[in-house]
Design a protein around this motif. Structure first.
Motif, PDB file in Angstrom:
ATOM      1  N   CYS A   1       0.833  -1.207   0.000  1.00  0.00           N
ATOM      2  CA  CYS A   1       0.000   0.000   0.000  1.00  0.00           C
ATOM      3  C   CYS A   1       0.867   1.256   0.000  1.00  0.00           C
ATOM      4  CB  CYS A   1      -0.925   0.015   1.209  1.00  0.00           C
ATOM      5  SG  CYS A   1      -2.080  -1.368   1.268  1.00  0.00           S
ATOM      6  N   GLN A   2       0.487   2.233  -0.828  1.00  0.00           N
ATOM      7  CA  GLN A   2       1.279   3.448  -0.976  1.00  0.00           C
ATOM      8  C   GLN A   2       1.322   4.271   0.305  1.00  0.00           C
ATOM      9  OE1 GLN A   2      -0.360   6.499  -3.418  1.00  0.00           O
ATOM     10  NE2 GLN A   2       1.618   7.336  -4.031  1.00  0.00           N
TER      11      GLN A   2
ATOM     12  N   ARG B   1       4.042   3.113   2.563  1.00  0.00           N
ATOM     13  CA  ARG B   1       5.380   3.421   2.021  1.00  0.00           C
ATOM     14  C   ARG B   1       5.716   4.896   2.230  1.00  0.00           C
ATOM     15  NH1 ARG B   1       3.274   0.317  -2.418  1.00  0.00           N
ATOM     16  NH2 ARG B   1       3.094   2.209  -3.678  1.00  0.00           N
TER      17      ARG B   1
ATOM     18  N   GLU C   1       6.464  -1.862  -6.198  1.00  0.00           N
ATOM     19  CA  GLU C   1       6.320  -1.317  -4.849  1.00  0.00           C
ATOM     20  C   GLU C   1       7.644  -0.852  -4.289  1.00  0.00           C
ATOM     21  OE1 GLU C   1       5.159  -4.260  -5.751  1.00  0.00           O
ATOM     22  OE2 GLU C   1       2.970  -3.989  -5.748  1.00  0.00           O
TER      23      GLU C   1
ATOM     24  N   SER D   1       8.761   2.388  -5.959  1.00  0.00           N
ATOM     25  CA  SER D   1       7.998   3.502  -5.420  1.00  0.00           C
ATOM     26  C   SER D   1       8.452   3.855  -4.008  1.00  0.00           C
ATOM     27  CB  SER D   1       6.506   3.148  -5.428  1.00  0.00           C
ATOM     28  OG  SER D   1       5.759   4.118  -4.755  1.00  0.00           O
TER      29      SER D   1
ATOM     30  N   SER E   1      10.576   7.252  -3.022  1.00  0.00           N
ATOM     31  CA  SER E   1       9.931   8.189  -2.095  1.00  0.00           C
ATOM     32  C   SER E   1      10.832   8.463  -0.901  1.00  0.00           C
ATOM     33  CB  SER E   1       8.586   7.629  -1.622  1.00  0.00           C
ATOM     34  OG  SER E   1       7.702   7.442  -2.702  1.00  0.00           O
TER      35      SER E   1
ATOM     36  N   ASN F   1       5.521   3.401 -11.982  1.00  0.00           N
ATOM     37  CA  ASN F   1       6.328   3.647 -10.795  1.00  0.00           C
ATOM     38  C   ASN F   1       7.685   4.231 -11.145  1.00  0.00           C
ATOM     39  OD1 ASN F   1       4.759   2.396  -8.377  1.00  0.00           O
ATOM     40  ND2 ASN F   1       4.554   0.912 -10.023  1.00  0.00           N
TER      41      ASN F   1
ATOM     42  N   GLU G   1      -0.598  10.604   0.714  1.00  0.00           N
ATOM     43  CA  GLU G   1      -0.810   9.926  -0.567  1.00  0.00           C
ATOM     44  C   GLU G   1      -1.493  10.824  -1.596  1.00  0.00           C
ATOM     45  OE1 GLU G   1      -3.704   7.837   2.389  1.00  0.00           O
ATOM     46  OE2 GLU G   1      -1.747   8.820   2.447  1.00  0.00           O
TER      47      GLU G   1
END
Length: 1468
Positions: A705-706, A709, A746, A749, A753, A797, A996
């Motif tokens: 899940c973003q 992260r 994932e 990303s 980040s 991504n 997000e």
């Protein structure tokens, strides 16, 4: 007032007893005569204090006679408005005497209490408020001596706790809070009942009610833990406790959890406005069934029976149960027979009808004996909790909701757990009637049933106009539309599931298909009620759609209760129960009910973060905070280990992972905040090899899940800021992680980040990073962009990750089409996925340009700007030409395209408008379409209205909530506190900010006042930036284009209706105000008449809008003086009078005193008249606010209007009920403006000045005595101004102790006002301030705050240092620093050793929490006074004990103490 003040002085405790005795009878007679003269609120309070003081100092021979006279007044049945002030004064006097004299009042309390309780029944709101406050004082004064009437008071307070008037609820809460100290049955036998009552009290509440009831609820739950039986209790106590149920910690927390999660659809779904006596309040009902005759069809269509019953007493309940038990086996037999008969086609209909009649005859007996508030119905239960199943299915399929508090019990009829009838027992008969009133008419359109069968079922037959269509056309209609349900349509389902994912939506649609017959057999509920008309049905559907998200009032209040609960129990209890409490809070947000949609999930996370910040961030010392970080890290490890990253098992763990992400977000954000507060001392925590703190955080970067992260990336940024030595190692780990996991979207990303977040923290470190690190990062980003096309699964991504850090101008230029021909070919060949990747990459390129312009202004020159404009103009051209692409591919490209628009506007906002003036036409077309919602079906509103309106409009807009400790969660409230009950919505996504929504905030600078960035959703953010950019362009276009835009705005508003019209108006007026401010900044005026005319036509309608936000925005617009004069002379409606009043105030504010002098007399006269309209408090608020604006801007021109304005202010203070808080707050602003207008003349001795000065001091005293913190803060501000202009007329001996007591207030506004005033006093009279503050060390104080103020021998500077460890507001901390430095500069020369000792104590932090190991605050010669100081502290703050130790100085406080030491030496 003056005679009363003299009476109060004469009756002070210091007066001689004989002197008082000689004139006591006469004084009592005079005071009682004042009661008969209809005194106002402050006057009656003063009379009551005088009477109580007389009897406490003098003799009590007239005491009971006085009480009897007051009781006689209360017994008087005169209900006229003229007698009301006398009644209120008598109630107030009785309460104050009981509070002051206590048990000296004897047994008279019984009669008084019963009279007061009887008066509650027919009393209006002011009477109910005063009675509850008096009952509170009776409980406080008499204590446990009145235990025989405690239950009577409790019953009265229960009703008032859910009163429709908010001030009554607050007063009832205060009464119950005082009873907690003397009535153990409240938290022993009435715990669950009281908790349920508090949950109901939160419904429809305002800010004050939420705070008050939450404080009581937290104290109630805390009492269950403070009074746990121990092994050391005496035999008598053990006997008393025998038979009483003890409440464990899990059970206590479970009560709060139940309140937080209640609501079925999501935790935000409140119980509705369940307030007795309020007919206009909407009710949210969670379960609803309809009444019908017995209906059966096939094996799944049976037992859908609804019967009305009435609850009488327990005996009838037993009769009902026995009767139902008799027919259980009979019904079971009938069901079995029906199933056998289904297979026989020829006998099917006949047997079904016979069985229906037989069962109906049998159950008729039940209807006679049973109660009308019960309903029996059948259902098919599908392996889940019965109550939840009923709630979910009926809420989903019928659109009807019922609060679980309305249901008393459920009974399953029969031995089988499935396919059995269920009896629902409602709490009250009224509840059931309201359920039936809200049920919709069943409409069945199913070809399997004939019209006769439908009529037998009690369903309304819908005529099919296309009856002659072929079978194929019928199938076509069923294919194109969702399966028809009798109650709701497909678009209704979409409305109720807003915020859910597509997969969840499809699941719900499938459930609708499966449960068609479940709904079909629910019969018509309106056999005994009126059938709803089409308009009523539409209104009901609209109400259900609007209430689908529920109200966050209860959740916010429960959060405050959690915090109060822990604060009462203390930090020692928290350290002992840290793991239990932490797990409870974190897993609370992981509950599916807390995250039924994305918005609900964001609200839940903010609530949980508020609890963690308030508890772990303020109450614990650094050592305990370190332990908390370790416990949170262990929870993160546990959650990450439970995730199976195997793609084959992803579906199996999808839901669990989806909800656990919110736990991880809250945990990581709290760790980041704790690390930031620990500062450099977090180094040991981070480098602890046994914990591997950084490894734990980095492990979340590959979470599916973003949100999780991004939270991990933010936590890494906090680590880098606190411990800068971790920056370079983390950059290396992120780069290597991108290389290592380049096949995982994932991981790409997450690590990208994290890399962006770490770089965002570099600028906050004075050391920076090696130059080579920048080259490595650019190479990594460029490689991600180049490899994006190699794997379609990773393209998005990689493009997004690389877009954060591109290689400057060359990459930016190549990201966009270079010509129109290239753009056309791009449109022709791209598919939907290609466009997603393309738009994502171009948004990233624009984001990098924005960062470059923001952070490297020294590199911006004419050549750089010219090169930047090439890709920017290409981006604008692309946006203007891809409408066809967006229409072709639908919703999937709307978000990426909106992100490009957002990034484009952000970039243009940093460039000078002249550089892109050739693009104004296309740009304005795009901006206007954005905020007029031309292509946006949602009613999205901007959040920029606060910024474009004047700061003084906070009383109108409710923006003062941003100055409270609860602003992070109060943002969730659509309605802020308003006296008129209207809902003010700051923006359509208020309080729903989350990382997000805009990952670029990871490396942007955090806005002041925010710990964690919370960008608003994309739809709101685009409108916000469009409004701001419009404000820059509007002053630079020609008048012709201005007229066109203004006319277009008016046309857009006319084309829409209702809620959408208000949304468009709000956006348009915010943009218009932004443009007008731009005109002011560029010194351009609207000289052309047609421009003025278009603007006036646009504004004039909004000035009378029913929406107060629009009236406020329209009031800020251009000059409408004569129009407002004319309307105010004739208008009688509230909207017109308020809107045009504000317009007059804004006119004078912006034009100034000299420019508007010709209108001054008329404006002031009108506003003074409107302010006296006591029939409409709203008109008073707006007119007083406008008057304050005129006074502020008038200067010397207003000098002739000071006396009537001051007279009006005093008159209102003496007569307006104190429950009208907004009015009193505006009076304070008027007084503040008047003090500024008079200025230094206040030092004079002329009769007019002396009168004005004494009036101002009297007004300040009245406001200081007000119960509301907002009004008290206004009083403090006025006294601060008076001290500025007339310092020798302000009594510091009373002001300073009052300010010091305020420092321990729970209200941030009050603490800020006190510190601001003390800062000013310390700059001029530091020594006197410190001396007056020390007098508090030997005074007792009756305070009900959780954390009290302790003044030791270190005096006021020691208090300020301790506040630095608990305060989080940046402005307040700055004021404290300046106050300490001012005191140091004045006092350090004479008391150097004392100041050095204070700084040494702050700098020398003990390593153990034991008191004997702490470094003493005193020098050796001060040890003799230790006992005396402890006695003073115990007397000053009686609640201080071992459970609430003071927080040891934190790292930022120690750093400031070191600076003070340096200043000490420099000053000497």
């Amino acid at each position: 007032m003056a005679p009363l003040f003299r009476q109060s002085t004469c009756g002070s405790p210091e007066g001689k007893h004989n002197d008082i005795k000689g004139c006591q009878k006469q004084l009592v007679q005079q005071l009682m005569s004042h009661i008969q003269e209809s005194p106002g609120p402050p006057t009656r309070k003063l009379i009551a204090r005088c009477l109580a003081t007389l009897f406490s100092v003098g003799d009590t021979f007239l005491l009971f006679d006085t009480v009897n006279k007051c009781n006689d007044i209360l017994k008087n049945k005169d209900d006229s408005p003229s007698f009301l002030p006398t009644r209120l004064a008598a109630i107030c006097c009785v309460g104050t005497m009981y509070e002051k004299l206590g048990r000296m009042m004897g047994r008279s309390y019984e009669e008084t209490v019963h009279i007061l309780i009887r008066s509650l029944r027919n009393g209006e709101s002011q009477t109910r408020i005063e009675i509850m406050l008096t009952l509170e004082k009776v409980c406080a004064g008499m204590g446990s001596a009145i235990s025989n009437v405690h239950k009577d008071i409790y019953k009265a307070a229960r009703h008032c706790l859910i009163d429709r008037v908010m001030a009554v609820r607050c007063a009832a809460t205060r009464c119950l809070l005082e009873m907690l100290n003397h009535a153990p049955f409240l938290y022993m036998t009435e715990l669950e009942s009281l908790a349920t009552l508090c949950f109901r009290g939160f419904d429809g509440s305002n800010y004050e009610v939420r705070c008050a009831v939450a404080k009581f609820l937290g104290a109630l739950i805390a009492m269950t833990q403070q009074h746990q039986p121990s092994g050391k209790t005496s035999q008598q106590q053990q006997q008393q406790q025998k038979g009483l149920k003890t409440v464990s910690l899990d059970e206590a927390l479970g009560i709060l959890m139940g309140g937080f999660l209640r609501g079925g659809v999501g935790f935000l779904k409140g119980t509705g406005e369940i307030i007795k006596g309020s007919s206009g309040v909407n009710r949210e009902v969670r379960v609803g069934v309809t009444h019908n005759d017995m209906g059966e069809e096939h094996d799944k269509l049976f037992q859908r029976l609804v019967n009305y019953m009435e609850q009488a007493n327990e005996k009838q309940i037993n009769v009902l149960k026995s009767e139902v038990a008799k027919i259980k086996s009979e019904i079971k037999t009938e069901i079995a027979e029906i199933k056998n008969i289904v297979d026989e086609e020829s006998k099917k209909q006949k047997d079904l009808q016979e069985k229906q009649q037989n069962i109906q005859v049998r159950l008729t007996r039940v209807e006679v004996l049973a109660k009308k508030n019960n309903i029996i119905f059948g259902l098919k239960q599908e392996g889940e909790n019965l109550l939840d199943y009923i709630i979910n299915q009926l809420n989903l399929l019928l659109g009807i909701s019922l609060n679980s508090l309305h249901i008393n019990n459920l009974y399953t009829i029969g031995n089988k757990q499935e396919n059995s009838p269920v009896l629902v027992q409602f709490t009250t008969y009224l509840t059931k009637l309201n359920v039936l009133k809200q049920c919709k008419k069943l409409k069945v359109n199913d070809e399997k049933f004939t019209a006769a069968e439908l009529e037998n079922l009690g369903c309304e037959v819908e005529v099919d106009n296309n009856k002659g269509d072929t079978e194929e056309s019928t199938e076509s209609r069923n294919t194109n539309n969702a399966p028809a349900t009798p109650i709701i349509k497909q678009n209704d389902i979409e409305t109720k599931t807003r915020g859910n994912t597509t997969e969840e939506h499809e699941i719900r649609n499938t459930k609708v298909v499966k449960k068609r017959k479940f709904v079909t057999t629910l019969a018509d509920a309106t056999q005994h009620t009126t059938k709803p008309t089409t308009r009523n049905a539409a209104n009901k559907r609209k109400t259900n759609a609007e209430n689908s998200l529920g109200s966050p009032r209860s959740a916010i209040a429960i959060v405050l209760a959690y915090v109060t609960f822990v604060q009462i129990l203390g930090s020692v209890w928290l350290e002992k129960n840290m793991k239990t409490f932490l797990n409870h809070i974190l897993y609370l947000v992981a509950n599916p009910k807390a995250a039924s949609s994305h918005v609900d999930a964001v609200y839940s996370r903010k609530c949980i973060n508020f609890i963690l910040r308030s508890v772990f961030g303020k109450m614990l010392g650094e050592k305990a905070q370190t332990s908390a970080c370790k416990d949170i890290a262990q929870t993160i490890v546990k959650e990450m280990n439970s995730i199976d990253f195997n793609p084959e098992n992803a579906k199996e763990f999808n839901q669990e992972t989806l909800y656990s992400q919110h736990l991880l977000v809250c945990a990581l954000q709290e760790i980041g905040s704790l690390v930031l507060s620990l500062g450099t001392t977090a180094h040991d925590l981070i480098t602890d090899q046994s914990l591997n703190f950084i490894d734990v955080t980095i492990s979340v970067l590959i979470h599916p899940c973003q949100a999780a992260r991004l939270a991990a990336a933010w936590c890494l940024r906090c680590i880098c800021i606190a411990v800068p030595s971790q920056i370079s190692p983390l950059i290396d780990r992120c780069v290597s992680g991108i290389e290592q996991y380049r096949t995982s979207p994932e991981a790409i990303s997450g690590y990208s980040s994290a890399l962006a977040a770490v770089l965002g923290g570099v600028k906050l470190s004075p050391l920076g990073v090696p130059h080579m690190k920048g080259k490595i990062i650019f190479n990594t980003a460029e490689e991600l962009l180049r490899s994006a096309s190699q794997n379609s699964r990773l393209s998005l991504n990689r493009t997004h990750a690389g877009g954060l850090l591109p290689r400057m101008l060359l990459l930016w230029r190549n990201s966009f089409p270079r010509s129109a021909k290239e753009l056309e070919s791009e449109k022709a060949r791209g598919d939907i996925f290609t466009w997603q990747v393309t738009l994502e990459g171009r948004a990233g390129a624009l984001s990098a340009m924005h960062s470059f312009l923001q952070n490297c202004p020294e590199l911006i020159n004419e050549d750089t700007t010219r090169r930047l404009l090439t890709p920017i103009e290409s981006a604008l051209a692309m946006l203007m030409n891809i409408s066809g692409v967006l229409k072709t591919y639908g919703q999937q490209l709307k978000a990426p395209a909106a992100m490009v628009r957002l990034r484009l506007c952000e970039t243009l906002l940093l460039l000078h408008p002249q550089s892109y003036e050739n693009s104004f036409t296309h740009l304005l077309r795009m901006l206007v379409a954005e905020f007029t919602l031309t292509e946006n079906p949602a009613n999205t509103t901007t959040s920029q209205l606060r910024t474009v309106c004047h700061a003084d409009d906070s009383v109108i807009l409710g923006t003062w909530l941003q100055e409270t400790d609860h602003r992070t969660i109060e943002d969730q409230m659509e309605p802020n506190r308003r006296a008129d009950g209207e809902h003010l919505q700051p923006n359509s996504a208020a309080g729903s900010g989350a990382l997000e929504h805009d990952p670029c905030c990871l490396y942007h600078q955090v806005q002041s006042g925010e710990l964690i960035p919370g960008p608003l959703p994309l739809g709101v953010a685009v409108i916000d930036i469009s409004v701001l950019l419009f404000g820059q362009i509007f002053p630079r276009v020609t008048n012709k284009h201005r007229v066109q835009m203004l006319d277009h705005f008016a046309e857009c508003i006319k084309l829409v209706r209702s809620t959408r019209q208000e949304a468009v108006q709000m956006n348009v007026f915010t943009a218009l105000l932004s443009g007008l401010k731009g005109l002011t900044e560029t010194k351009v005026t609207l000289n052309q008449e047609d421009v003025k005319k278009s603007a006036v036509n646009l504004i004039i309608g909004a000035l009378t809008s029913s929406n107060p936000v629009l009236r406020c925005a329209a009031g800020e617009a251009p000059e409408l003086a004569q129009t407002s004069f004319d309307r105010l002379k004739s208008a009688r409606d509230v909207a017109s009078r308020t809107g045009h009043s504000l317009a007059l105030g804004c006119l004078h504010k912006y034009v100034g005193g000299m420019g508007s002098s010709q209108h001054l007399n008329t404006s002031v006269s009108i506003l003074l008249a409107l302010a006296q309209d006591q029939t409409s408090p709203i008109v008073q608020v707006w007119s007083l606010h406008a008057l304050a604006l005129i006074i502020d801007s008038g200067g010397p021109m207003f000098r002739g209007y000071v006396e009537p304005s001051l007279s009006l202010a005093l008159k209102l203070l003496l007569n307006v009920p104190q429950s009208y808080i907004d009015v009193h707050q505006c009076i304070g602003k008027v007084l503040s403006a008047l003090i500024t207008t008079i200025g230094p003349e206040l030092q004079g001795n002329t009769p007019s000045i002396c009168t004005a000065r004494s009036s101002l001091l009297c007004a300040c005293a009245i406001m200081q005595d007000h119960q509301d913190p907002l009004v008290q803060a206004e009083a403090t501000g006025c006294l601060q101004q008076l001290h500025l202009f007339a310092p020798r007329h302000v009594n510091l001996s009373s002001l300073v102790p009052t300010l010091c007591r305020t420092l321990s207030s729970n209200h941030l506004l009050l603490r800020k006002a006190a510190i601001s005033c003390l800062r000013q006093l310390a700059q001029r009279e530091a020594r006197e301030v410190c001396e007056h503050a020390m007098t508090l060390a030997s005074e007792s104080r009756d305070n009900n705050t959780v954390e009290g103020l302790v003044i030791t021998e270190t005096g006021l500077p020691g208090v300020f240092f301790s506040m630095l460890d608990t305060e989080t507001d940046a402005g307040l901390i700055k004021d404290i620093h300046e106050t300490i430095i001012s005191m140091l500069q004045v006092l350090a020369a004479d008391n150097l050793s004392q100041w050095l000792g204070l700084c040494k104590d702050v700098l020398t932090v003990a390593t153990d929490t034991n008191n004997e190991d702490r470094v003493s605050l005193n020098t050796n010669d001060g040890e003799e006074n230790d006992g005396e100081v402890d006695d003073d502290q115990a007397e000053f703050h009686a609640e201080e004990d071992a459970s609430h130790p003071a927080v040891q100085p934190r790292w930022p406080t120690r750093v400031f103490a070191a600076e003070c030491v340096r200043k000490n030496y420099s000053s000497v």
